[in-house]
Design a protein around this motif. Sequence first.
Motif, PDB file in Angstrom:
ATOM      1  N   SER A 134       0.836  -1.193   0.000  1.00 46.19           N
ATOM      2  CA  SER A 134       0.000   0.000   0.000  1.00 46.19           C
ATOM      3  C   SER A 134       0.874   1.248   0.000  1.00 46.19           C
ATOM      4  N   LEU A 135       0.266   2.366  -0.341  1.00 44.36           N
ATOM      5  CA  LEU A 135       1.004   3.626  -0.381  1.00 44.36           C
ATOM      6  C   LEU A 135       1.577   3.972   0.987  1.00 44.36           C
ATOM      7  N   LEU A 136       0.817   3.694   2.054  1.00 44.38           N
ATOM      8  CA  LEU A 136       1.302   3.968   3.406  1.00 44.38           C
ATOM      9  C   LEU A 136       2.530   3.120   3.721  1.00 44.38           C
ATOM     10  N   ASN A 137       2.465   1.829   3.399  1.00 44.49           N
ATOM     11  CA  ASN A 137       3.604   0.952   3.661  1.00 44.49           C
ATOM     12  C   ASN A 137       4.831   1.373   2.869  1.00 44.49           C
TER      13      ASN A 137
ATOM     14  N   ALA B 203       5.575   4.433   1.860  1.00 45.81           N
ATOM     15  CA  ALA B 203       6.103   5.668   2.449  1.00 45.81           C
ATOM     16  C   ALA B 203       6.868   5.385   3.742  1.00 45.81           C
ATOM     17  N   VAL B 204       6.282   4.563   4.606  1.00 46.81           N
ATOM     18  CA  VAL B 204       6.940   4.247   5.879  1.00 46.81           C
ATOM     19  C   VAL B 204       8.225   3.465   5.641  1.00 46.81           C
TER      20      VAL B 204
ATOM     21  N   THR C  54       3.789  -5.271   8.743  1.00 47.24           N
ATOM     22  CA  THR C  54       2.979  -4.090   8.455  1.00 47.24           C
ATOM     23  C   THR C  54       3.370  -2.958   9.402  1.00 47.24           C
ATOM     24  N   VAL C  55       2.813  -1.793   9.142  1.00 48.81           N
ATOM     25  CA  VAL C  55       3.200  -0.607   9.912  1.00 48.81           C
ATOM     26  C   VAL C  55       2.922  -0.788  11.396  1.00 48.81           C
ATOM     27  N   ASP C  56       1.872  -1.500  11.741  1.00 53.80           N
ATOM     28  CA  ASP C  56       1.538  -1.644  13.156  1.00 53.80           C
ATOM     29  C   ASP C  56       2.537  -2.489  13.937  1.00 53.80           C
TER      30      ASP C  56
END
Length: 429
Positions: free
Chosen positions: A2-5, A7-8, A243-245
């Motif tokens: 995903s875009l969030l992943n 970026a992070v 994942t980000v979490d």
Amino acid sequence: MSLLNVAVCLVCIFLVPLSAAGLALIYQGLGRSRSAAHAMLATLCALGVAAIVFVAIGFSWAGYPGGAAHAFHTGGVRWDWLGADPFLAHGVRSGLLKGPYAALVLCLQIFAVGVAVLIPVSSGNDRWRLLPICCSSALLAGLLYPLFSHWVWGGGWLAQMGSSFGIPAFSDAGGAGVVQVVGGFAALSVAWVLGPRQGKYSEGVATAIPGHNIVLVLFGCLLGLVGWIGLDSATSMLFYGATVDLLPMVAINAMLSAAAGCLAAVFTTHLRYRKPDASLSANGWIAGLVAGSAGCGRVSPGVAILIGLVAGGLVTFLVETLELKLLVDDPGGAISVHAGAGLWGLIALGLFGPVQGASRMGLILAQLVGVATLLGVMFPLIHAGNLLLNRILPYRVDSDGDWQGMDIRELGAGAYPEFVMHADEFAPR
């Protein structure tokens, strides 16, 4: 991803060079003042050579999960042993329209291989010439590192043991084996090829040669923590689907393992020498980070503390054993910190890591297979490569350079021109 992943993950990758900066400060601070500028320039040269050679050749052979690979079949088993992507990262450029995954892997691997080639610079401090450092870095980045990286992170045979042999895949979420042990074995090889510094051993007895700037060493530990969190996080996301979490747990465990390693070294040196040793305590901090990177956020905080405690205590005994009993001159303790603690971290993941449907013995066996591969395959290849390069291009500076210091001999100027440097009693001309 995903875009969030994405970026992070990119932010985490951008933190990784801080680990190289931290190690560079540690290594030059633990060396002599008359070789400090040479040590820092060697760091930059090693990083630069590694980046160029890895992009030109190494990434093709390291590959990434789902990429092209060389494989053969024997005994009904498919052995994926080497990547087969185009050279000069042409496959990454042409594949950007399909997604950024390969580009992220390449970006991370440039910095990860830079950390690996930086580790042997420490063991060769005060006597390893600049040109051989560049050549050795090219060999490690272009062939040796990509080989093991593909086996573990590129979808190679160690990552496929579950489907091939019915046991869990070898796991190395943060590079304890791929980056740290490979670099630590290169450090051991370089130390053997170079031999000890002048005056280090007199009639078989080791003479202490203290580092010249322990303040920079301890500051390097703090930089290393930030870089390690970035490295652990990025590799966990790219190669193990984190994942980000999960990333807060990666950072928590990195801090806990480093803290436990440092405190264990402080306590151990206080018991053995009646006062804590600052340089060994710094080594304990990095050893905790190295050992903890095998499991990253996949283990509980309590296990991260345990892994760091063992690593910090272990490194103090390894440094003493190598220096006093095996007569291996390693100014920065890189062999003990990266190879020793890295191997412990890989085994500890088998002992205490999450089972996730497999048996505990299966998980231990998988980690032992990876450790055996590092010991039985990678180290002989690394040492043979350094022996061959030393025949072609002698690694060690001449005796005058050993006495004058690498700054004057190779660079023509010292790191501290406003201070008068005196020849010490343990390096006679």
